[in-house]
Enzyme design. Structure first.
Site, mmCIF file in Angstrom:
data_model
loop_
_atom_site.group_PDB
_atom_site.id
_atom_site.type_symbol
_atom_site.label_atom_id
_atom_site.label_comp_id
_atom_site.label_asym_id
_atom_site.label_seq_id
_atom_site.Cartn_x
_atom_site.Cartn_y
_atom_site.Cartn_z
ATOM 1 N N GLU A 1 -30.394 -115.949 -22.324
ATOM 2 C CA GLU A 1 -29.182 -115.220 -21.889
ATOM 3 C C GLU A 1 -29.061 -113.899 -22.656
ATOM 4 O O GLU A 1 -28.617 -112.891 -22.107
ATOM 5 C CB GLU A 1 -27.929 -116.072 -22.091
ATOM 6 C CG GLU A 1 -27.925 -117.373 -21.312
ATOM 7 C CD GLU A 1 -28.230 -117.190 -19.830
ATOM 8 O OE1 GLU A 1 -27.694 -116.260 -19.200
ATOM 9 O OE2 GLU A 1 -29.025 -117.992 -19.297
ATOM 10 N N TRP B 1 -31.202 -111.674 -20.824
ATOM 11 C CA TRP B 1 -30.536 -111.158 -19.614
ATOM 12 C C TRP B 1 -29.670 -109.939 -19.976
ATOM 13 O O TRP B 1 -29.597 -108.955 -19.250
ATOM 14 C CB TRP B 1 -29.619 -112.231 -18.990
ATOM 15 C CG TRP B 1 -30.277 -113.096 -17.959
ATOM 16 C CD1 TRP B 1 -30.621 -114.411 -18.106
ATOM 17 C CD2 TRP B 1 -30.666 -112.720 -16.620
ATOM 18 N NE1 TRP B 1 -31.202 -114.872 -16.941
ATOM 19 C CE2 TRP B 1 -31.233 -113.859 -16.015
ATOM 20 C CE3 TRP B 1 -30.585 -111.541 -15.880
ATOM 21 C CZ2 TRP B 1 -31.717 -113.853 -14.705
ATOM 22 C CZ3 TRP B 1 -31.065 -111.532 -14.571
ATOM 23 C CH2 TRP B 1 -31.621 -112.674 -14.004
ATOM 24 N N TRP C 1 -19.432 -103.506 5.089
ATOM 25 C CA TRP C 1 -18.416 -104.320 4.415
ATOM 26 C C TRP C 1 -17.103 -104.285 5.188
ATOM 27 O O TRP C 1 -16.775 -103.267 5.808
ATOM 28 C CB TRP C 1 -18.156 -103.796 2.991
ATOM 29 C CG TRP C 1 -19.359 -103.739 2.100
ATOM 30 C CD1 TRP C 1 -19.991 -102.619 1.676
ATOM 31 C CD2 TRP C 1 -20.053 -104.842 1.503
ATOM 32 N NE1 TRP C 1 -21.048 -102.945 0.851
ATOM 33 C CE2 TRP C 1 -21.109 -104.313 0.723
ATOM 34 C CE3 TRP C 1 -19.894 -106.231 1.542
ATOM 35 C CZ2 TRP C 1 -21.996 -105.092 -0.001
ATOM 36 C CZ3 TRP C 1 -20.772 -107.027 0.815
ATOM 37 C CH2 TRP C 1 -21.807 -106.461 0.061
ATOM 38 N N ASN D 1 -19.448 -118.358 -16.697
ATOM 39 C CA ASN D 1 -20.520 -117.680 -15.955
ATOM 40 C C ASN D 1 -20.741 -118.280 -14.571
ATOM 41 O O ASN D 1 -20.876 -117.561 -13.584
ATOM 42 C CB ASN D 1 -21.824 -117.706 -16.755
ATOM 43 C CG ASN D 1 -22.950 -117.020 -16.002
ATOM 44 O OD1 ASN D 1 -22.860 -115.840 -15.695
ATOM 45 N ND2 ASN D 1 -23.992 -117.762 -15.665
ATOM 46 N N TRP E 1 -18.956 -105.267 -3.065
ATOM 47 C CA TRP E 1 -19.088 -105.735 -4.454
ATOM 48 C C TRP E 1 -18.465 -104.761 -5.453
ATOM 49 O O TRP E 1 -18.012 -105.151 -6.527
ATOM 50 C CB TRP E 1 -20.560 -105.986 -4.802
ATOM 51 C CG TRP E 1 -21.444 -104.762 -4.770
ATOM 52 C CD1 TRP E 1 -22.126 -104.280 -3.697
ATOM 53 C CD2 TRP E 1 -21.713 -103.853 -5.851
ATOM 54 N NE1 TRP E 1 -22.813 -103.135 -4.043
ATOM 55 C CE2 TRP E 1 -22.579 -102.849 -5.356
ATOM 56 C CE3 TRP E 1 -21.322 -103.787 -7.188
ATOM 57 C CZ2 TRP E 1 -23.048 -101.792 -6.151
ATOM 58 C CZ3 TRP E 1 -21.795 -102.743 -7.984
ATOM 59 C CH2 TRP E 1 -22.640 -101.757 -7.470
ATOM 60 N N TRP F 1 -22.750 -108.524 -10.498
ATOM 61 C CA TRP F 1 -22.193 -108.325 -9.150
ATOM 62 C C TRP F 1 -23.287 -108.049 -8.134
ATOM 63 O O TRP F 1 -23.267 -108.568 -7.021
ATOM 64 C CB TRP F 1 -21.140 -107.208 -9.156
ATOM 65 C CG TRP F 1 -19.802 -107.788 -9.480
ATOM 66 C CD1 TRP F 1 -19.205 -107.836 -10.718
ATOM 67 C CD2 TRP F 1 -18.928 -108.483 -8.579
ATOM 68 N NE1 TRP F 1 -18.018 -108.521 -10.631
ATOM 69 C CE2 TRP F 1 -17.819 -108.923 -9.337
ATOM 70 C CE3 TRP F 1 -18.981 -108.782 -7.227
ATOM 71 C CZ2 TRP F 1 -16.772 -109.639 -8.751
ATOM 72 C CZ3 TRP F 1 -17.934 -109.501 -6.650
ATOM 73 C CH2 TRP F 1 -16.844 -109.927 -7.415
HETATM 74 C C1 LIG Z 1 -20.407 -111.241 -11.368
HETATM 75 C C2 LIG Z 1 -20.710 -111.310 -12.847
HETATM 76 C C3 LIG Z 1 -20.121 -110.407 -13.719
HETATM 77 C C4 LIG Z 1 -20.407 -110.440 -15.099
HETATM 78 N N1 LIG Z 1 -19.805 -109.528 -15.935
HETATM 79 C C5 LIG Z 1 -20.105 -109.542 -17.260
HETATM 80 C C6 LIG Z 1 -19.511 -108.594 -18.140
HETATM 81 O O1 LIG Z 1 -18.774 -107.695 -17.726
HETATM 82 N N2 LIG Z 1 -19.807 -108.685 -19.470
HETATM 83 C C7 LIG Z 1 -20.644 -109.653 -19.963
HETATM 84 O O2 LIG Z 1 -20.872 -109.693 -21.183
HETATM 85 N N3 LIG Z 1 -21.228 -110.539 -19.142
HETATM 86 C C8 LIG Z 1 -20.975 -110.528 -17.819
HETATM 87 N N4 LIG Z 1 -21.554 -111.460 -16.994
HETATM 88 C C9 LIG Z 1 -22.539 -112.408 -17.559
HETATM 89 C C10 LIG Z 1 -21.974 -113.755 -18.063
HETATM 90 O O3 LIG Z 1 -21.139 -114.326 -17.101
HETATM 91 C C11 LIG Z 1 -21.221 -113.648 -19.387
HETATM 92 O O4 LIG Z 1 -21.954 -112.907 -20.320
HETATM 93 C C12 LIG Z 1 -20.972 -115.049 -19.975
HETATM 94 O O5 LIG Z 1 -20.210 -115.813 -19.076
HETATM 95 C C13 LIG Z 1 -20.248 -114.923 -21.302
HETATM 96 O O6 LIG Z 1 -19.927 -116.175 -21.797
HETATM 97 P P1 LIG Z 1 -20.536 -116.719 -23.164
HETATM 98 O O7 LIG Z 1 -20.337 -115.705 -24.237
HETATM 99 O O8 LIG Z 1 -19.975 -118.072 -23.392
HETATM 100 O O9 LIG Z 1 -22.075 -116.783 -22.798
HETATM 101 P P2 LIG Z 1 -23.294 -117.644 -23.364
HETATM 102 O O10 LIG Z 1 -23.760 -118.501 -22.257
HETATM 103 O O11 LIG Z 1 -22.982 -118.287 -24.657
HETATM 104 O O12 LIG Z 1 -24.429 -116.528 -23.578
HETATM 105 C C14 LIG Z 1 -24.553 -115.791 -24.795
HETATM 106 C C15 LIG Z 1 -24.445 -114.308 -24.527
HETATM 107 O O13 LIG Z 1 -25.506 -113.871 -23.673
HETATM 108 C C16 LIG Z 1 -25.042 -112.834 -22.813
HETATM 109 N N5 LIG Z 1 -25.144 -113.292 -21.423
HETATM 110 C C17 LIG Z 1 -25.006 -114.547 -20.965
HETATM 111 N N6 LIG Z 1 -25.230 -114.595 -19.638
HETATM 112 C C18 LIG Z 1 -25.505 -113.345 -19.257
HETATM 113 C C19 LIG Z 1 -25.824 -112.750 -17.999
HETATM 114 N N7 LIG Z 1 -25.937 -113.468 -16.869
HETATM 115 N N8 LIG Z 1 -26.017 -111.417 -17.955
HETATM 116 C C20 LIG Z 1 -25.945 -110.657 -19.074
HETATM 117 N N9 LIG Z 1 -25.652 -111.170 -20.303
HETATM 118 C C21 LIG Z 1 -25.444 -112.504 -20.384
HETATM 119 C C22 LIG Z 1 -23.593 -112.572 -23.174
HETATM 120 O O14 LIG Z 1 -23.533 -111.509 -24.098
HETATM 121 C C23 LIG Z 1 -23.174 -113.890 -23.801
HETATM 122 O O15 LIG Z 1 -22.095 -113.769 -24.704
HETATM 123 C C24 LIG Z 1 -21.289 -111.426 -15.605
HETATM 124 C C25 LIG Z 1 -21.873 -112.351 -14.714
HETATM 125 C C26 LIG Z 1 -21.584 -112.296 -13.349
HETATM 126 C C27 LIG Z 1 -22.218 -113.302 -12.429
#
Ligand SMILES: Cc1cc2nc3c(=O)[nH]c(=O)nc-3n(C[C@H](O)[C@H](O)[C@H](O)COP(=O)(O)OP(=O)(O)OC[C@H]3O[C@@H](n4cnc5c(N)ncnc54)[C@H](O)[C@@H]3O)c2cc1C
Length: 474
Positions: free
Chosen positions: A284, A287, A316, A351, A369, A392
């Site tokens: 993650e 990612w 859209w 997420n 979107w 998105w």
């Molecule tokens: C439509 C959509 C919009 C999103 N918008 C954002 C946003 O504005 N800011 C944001 O930080 N994340 C975003 N995410 C990614 C992800 O949902 C969040 O980072 C995650 O839910 C944060 O929760 P956590 O800290 O418990 O993550 P954990 O699962 O503990 O992951 C650890 C860290 O990894 C990073 N991470 C995790 N998943 C992703 C991912 N898919 N993409 C990029 N980084 C990731 C984050 O920094 C997160 O804190 C988005 C995902 C989607 C599908």
């Protein structure tokens, strides 16, 4: 003291005092250092809500940093104004030898930094260091030097080329190295800059920037490090399974802390690296780097579709009532509504839930979107342009994802699978609180659903319409 060369450290996404690349760099040279933060009026203008949680969070972080720095013999210098003008004026007014900051990947921020460097050229040296991502924008490329467009090969190359230096701590040895902050504040003030008063507490600080105190009980500003340690020690081993379960506290919830740099992303990776479960979690973090890399190379994808065939070609719908129902969590699909209300309530969404609600907006409602991206931008504590636009576009099937557009999540089966007991829905949709178990995901026709609305679209026909819209231009 002030006769020694002054190194200004401009903090942005790195609001901490440990494992800090800019402080580390500034401390390598001679002289004294001074951390600075600017409440940039050009950014503040985008915050529509005076009670925005993120401003309360940031203001509290400034007070925390100031008190930590005072204990170390320094203090924060916090300014208000357009950063493009404020920073060069500050550096000149204080006669700074160097201005150090961590590089960003967002287009407007890079342009801002280039403009500051240009105004200061020949006067103050501007140094940009790498801090916010483990592998920065251009660090991981294909063999031919071009950027990756697909996550899996990028992640493979990211891991294969990682060096110990990428994860090494940027040590901050700051004893006796701070400038005399009161004198610098007075000089900045005399130069006509708006220096914020940190001595009157949180509400007074927020008032100076035109905002009001909001509820941030879920996001303690001093909790980042403890959260990280707790997660790594207790939850990491089950992460790969628990991360998808909506009612569980299975993910780290570190995203707001990573977004603003209250924790170091290098430290996250270092602490997790050799433990069971680390691979999934580090993925993650990759990612996060991947989406930052995409935005770095393709800044236009903040607002334009990544895939050229879909660039401004999709037809859209513009149906205000549907968009409003989605925003308010009143679509009649319990898991979608619970997720949207979770974001309203705590400024964060799981997420899996983000994937479900984004798919619902783009596919079931066929709403652009970009509108969803903007709504998230106003509400998420962790809002980050690269991850948000990337997420998105993933959901809208217009982005880097290798999956074709015909993936349309069924919100009912997603709810039943990832919230099997219905706890998540009951937590955020109190109208359905009396319904037991997973029945809560199909409450329609049951008197116990009370005032909860009927679905605003039918899943099967909405899916067919979405496929038709994509097929027209695919
Ligand atoms: C439509 C959509 C919009 C999103 N918008 C954002 C946003 O504005 N800011 C944001 O930080 N994340 C975003 N995410 C990614 C992800 O949902 C969040 O980072 C995650 O839910 C944060 O929760 P956590 O800290 O418990 O993550 P954990 O699962 O503990 O992951 C650890 C860290 O990894 C990073 N991470 C995790 N998943 C992703 C991912 N898919 N993409 C990029 N980084 C990731 C984050 O920094 C997160 O804190 C988005 C995902 C989607 C599908």
């Amino acid at each position: 003291m002030q006769d020694k060369p002054l190194n200004l450290v401009w903090m942005r996404r790195d609001l901490r005092l440990h494992d800090h690349a800019a402080l580390h760099h500034a401390l390598k040279g001679p002289g004294v250092i001074q951390p600075v933060f600017v409440f940039d009026t050009e950014i503040l203008a985008r915050f529509a809500n005076p009670l925005d949680r993120r401003l309360t969070f940031l203001a509290q972080v400034m007070l925390d940093l100031d008190s930590e720095l005072r204990a170390r013999g320094g203090g924060m210098l916090v300014l208000h104004g357009p950063a493009t003008e404020v920073m060069p004026r500050l550096a000149q007014a204080l006669g700074a030898a160097q201005l150090v900051a961590a590089a960003d990947i967002e287009g407007p921020t890079r342009a801002r930094d280039a403009s500051v460097a240009q105004v200061l050229s020949g006067i103050t040296k501007m140094s940009l260091v790498k801090d916010a991502w483990i592998r920065h924008g251009g660090a991981v490329n294909k063999k031919d030097g071009t950027p990756y467009h697909v996550f899996t090969p990028y992640a493979k190359a990211w891991r294969a080329t990682l060096t110990p230096e990428d994860l090494a701590e940027r040590v901050v040895e700051d004893k006796g190295r701070y400038a005399h902050v009161a004198a610098l504040r007075a000089k900045a003030y005399a130069a006509g800059l708006r220096v914020l008063d940190l001595s009157q507490g949180l509400e007074a600080l927020l008032e100076q920037i035109g905002f009001k105190k909001a509820d941030i009980t879920h996001w303690g500003t001093r909790e980042g490090e403890a959260r990280l340690h707790r997660f790594v020690e207790t939850r990491l081993k089950n992460y790969s399974h628990d991360r998808n379960m909506l009612a569980e506290d299975g993910t780290s919830r570190l995203s707001p802390y990573l977004r603003h740099g209250l924790v170091s992303v290098r430290e996250c990776a270092r602490l997790a690296w050799d433990r069971p479960g680390a691979e999934g979690w580090v993925n993650e973090l990759i990612w996060r780097d991947f989406y930052a890399m995409i935005l770095y190379h393709y800044p236009e994808t903040a607002t334009e579709e990544f895939l050229p065939k879909f660039r401004r070609t999709l037809n859209w719908r513009r149906v205000e009532a549907d968009f409003e129902a989605w925003k308010a969590g009143r679509t009649g699909y319990p898991v979608v509504d619970a997720a949207m209300r979770q974001m309203q309530e705590i400024g964060w969404m799981h997420n899996r839930a983000r994937m479900i609600v984004a798919s619902f907006l783009c596919k079931h409602l066929r709403i652009d979107w970009r509108l969803g991206e903007e709504h998230f931008a106003q509400h998420l504590m962790d809002y980050d342009l690269a991850s948000n636009a990337g997420g998105w576009q993933w959901a809208a099937s217009t982005g880097t994802d290798a999956q074709p557009y015909f993936r349309v999540f069924n919100p009912t089966t997603q709810g039943e699978k990832f919230d099997p007991e219905g706890e998540y829905v009951r937590r955020y949709v109190p109208e359905l609180g009396a319904m037991k178990g997973k029945k809560v995901h199909q409450p329609w026709g049951d008197a116990a659903r009370g005032s909860y609305p009927a679905p605003i679209v039918d899943h099967a026909s909405a899916r067919a319409e979405a496929l038709r819209m994509f097929k027209e231009v695919a």
